[in-house]
Design an enzyme around this catalytic site. Sequence first.
Site, PDB file in Angstrom:
ATOM      1  N   CYS A 156       0.873  -1.181   0.000  1.00 34.03           N
ATOM      2  CA  CYS A 156       0.000   0.000   0.000  1.00 34.03           C
ATOM      3  C   CYS A 156       0.907   1.227   0.000  1.00 34.03           C
ATOM      4  CB  CYS A 156      -0.960  -0.020   1.189  1.00 34.03           C
ATOM      5  SG  CYS A 156      -0.161  -0.001   2.803  1.00 34.03           S
ATOM      6  N   GLY A 157       0.520   2.293   0.678  1.00 28.57           N
ATOM      7  CA  GLY A 157       1.361   3.475   0.725  1.00 28.57           C
ATOM      8  C   GLY A 157       2.513   3.354   1.708  1.00 28.57           C
TER       9      GLY A 157
END
Length: 284
Positions: free
Chosen positions: A243-244
């Site tokens: 993800c981030g």
Amino acid sequence: MSYPNPDALVSTEWLASHLSAPDVRVVDASWYTPAQNRNAREEYDAEHIPGAVFFDIDEIADTDSTLPHMLPAPEKFSSKVRKLGLGNGNKIVIYDGSGFTSAAARAWWMFRTFGHRDVSVLDGGFPKWLREGLPVEDLPPVPRTRHFISHYNHLLVRDLDHMKANLENKRELVLDARAPARFKGEAAEPRPTKHQGHIPGSVNVPFTDLIDEKTRCMLPADQLKARFDAAGIDAKQPVAISCGSGVTACTVALALNLLGHENVAVYDGSWAEWGNRDDTPIEK
């Protein structure tokens, strides 16, 4: 269809009826990005579920790393959670203030990574708790130090070398929990990175697609399964999730765990690491 592994979640009703149980411990793991302009600690101090302790994923982390909230050493994790009164014999229930389970799922994954299996996420989180008029307090708990020994489970974690090797051996399907525009490289990251796009060959499964936007609860099992089926995910295929910065990936890990998927790991560095390097290939 019911969840094959329902123990990864507990309902607000269950927690409300077990708040005074001697083996139950409640954890507020709220965390927000700078863009959300919310202070998790101040909100916790103002009101929280009775008896809940505050678990800061930025503090219970490898604070020497240049990457955000990376996993700490097992010894540090043990030391921190002991002081929060969390022990090996406890049933730990984790919630967060967003209700989308992202930070709560991150803490859930951390506990499981360090060997604690009896841990669940509060379905719907604090927003659902408040909507139902359940009790809150602003009193700081005084936890008693508990006995906690970490047993690191490397099967739940992926690092940069693992992810690079996977480009060649393709042993694991890589899922990306970010929003589609970020996955496609069409939108900037909330945490600025050199590059935009995604790890080659990865599949986009936005974590928000797994949560009911109105109730903030995890989707029912049949709807979750439909989301993963549409992404071409085989329940027997090993999965690594990115993800981030390694937070919302844990929501996807939680959803897969509910469905009984056993071969699920999280790429801890995620795009904060991959997207800031010049030796990591990128697709858009």
